[in-house]
Design a protein around this motif. Sequence first.
Motif, PDB file in Angstrom:
ATOM      1  N   LEU A 150      24.293 -14.944  -0.457  1.00  0.00           N
ATOM      2  CA  LEU A 150      24.249 -15.101   0.997  1.00  0.00           C
ATOM      3  C   LEU A 150      22.810 -15.245   1.484  1.00  0.00           C
ATOM      4  N   THR A 151      22.478 -16.438   1.928  1.00  0.00           N
ATOM      5  CA  THR A 151      21.172 -16.736   2.513  1.00  0.00           C
ATOM      6  C   THR A 151      21.394 -17.620   3.733  1.00  0.00           C
ATOM      7  N   ALA A 152      20.384 -17.716   4.560  1.00  0.00           N
ATOM      8  CA  ALA A 152      20.480 -18.618   5.715  1.00  0.00           C
ATOM      9  C   ALA A 152      20.715 -20.050   5.220  1.00  0.00           C
ATOM     10  N   LEU A 212      27.765 -25.140   6.591  1.00  0.00           N
ATOM     11  CA  LEU A 212      28.037 -25.600   7.965  1.00  0.00           C
ATOM     12  C   LEU A 212      27.451 -26.987   8.248  1.00  0.00           C
ATOM     13  N   LYS A 213      26.711 -27.503   7.274  1.00  0.00           N
ATOM     14  CA  LYS A 213      26.071 -28.810   7.422  1.00  0.00           C
ATOM     15  C   LYS A 213      25.164 -28.851   8.651  1.00  0.00           C
ATOM     16  N   CYS A 214      24.284 -27.856   8.700  1.00  0.00           N
ATOM     17  CA  CYS A 214      23.324 -27.770   9.791  1.00  0.00           C
ATOM     18  C   CYS A 214      22.013 -27.216   9.228  1.00  0.00           C
ATOM     19  N   SER A 215      21.033 -27.099  10.069  1.00  0.00           N
ATOM     20  CA  SER A 215      19.782 -26.473   9.645  1.00  0.00           C
ATOM     21  C   SER A 215      19.942 -24.952   9.760  1.00  0.00           C
ATOM     22  N   THR A 216      18.919 -24.223   9.355  1.00  0.00           N
ATOM     23  CA  THR A 216      18.972 -22.772   9.471  1.00  0.00           C
ATOM     24  C   THR A 216      18.697 -22.305  10.909  1.00  0.00           C
TER      25      THR A 216
END
Length: 190
Positions: free
Chosen positions: A28-30, A37-41
């Motif tokens: 579990l990491t950002a 989620l196919k997004c940035s952190t």
Amino acid sequence: MPPKAEITKEKLLDTAFKIVREEGLEALTARSIAQRLKCSTQPIYSVYGNMEEVKDDVFNRAVDYALASMKQYHNDKNAPAMNLAIGCLLFARNEKHLFRTLYLSDYRRHYLKRNKDKLKEEMYAAFLLLDKRLSTMAESKAEKMFRKLTTYWLGIGMIINTNTSELDIDEATEMLEEMYQTLTVKEGLA
């Protein structure tokens, strides 16, 4: 251009929980959440201030999930505490990463410094219902007996979880029942 999908706290938590359930807390990491989620952190840190907050929420959800899962096992011939103990063993077998997160991770100790042990409280309440004779014991003796039984079932759960021995649920259940009977004799309840 279509509007961007909003990354909600619930969506982040669902994704983080799935990662822990499938791969373990160490995965579990950002970045791992963002990839799923196919997004940035950036949206993760907009919703949560830091990864510790994410881990706390995931740990809380894992506790709730574990308790619900453990309570699903029911056999009319067993006392409620024995059903819960068997449910714990089944949880150890069926939810390997969540079991390790809740009982074997370094994060557990860190989490419990700031939060109460809901799993232990539920197990202890069920233990006290196991046998009417337990209510006649001094609280300290009942707690000591509970700690011994918990250590025993947790050890069996680890064996089941890690597949270090060919131990099936029926044999494990028999071992728990024998340990309980031994402890009741030792404490003068038999």
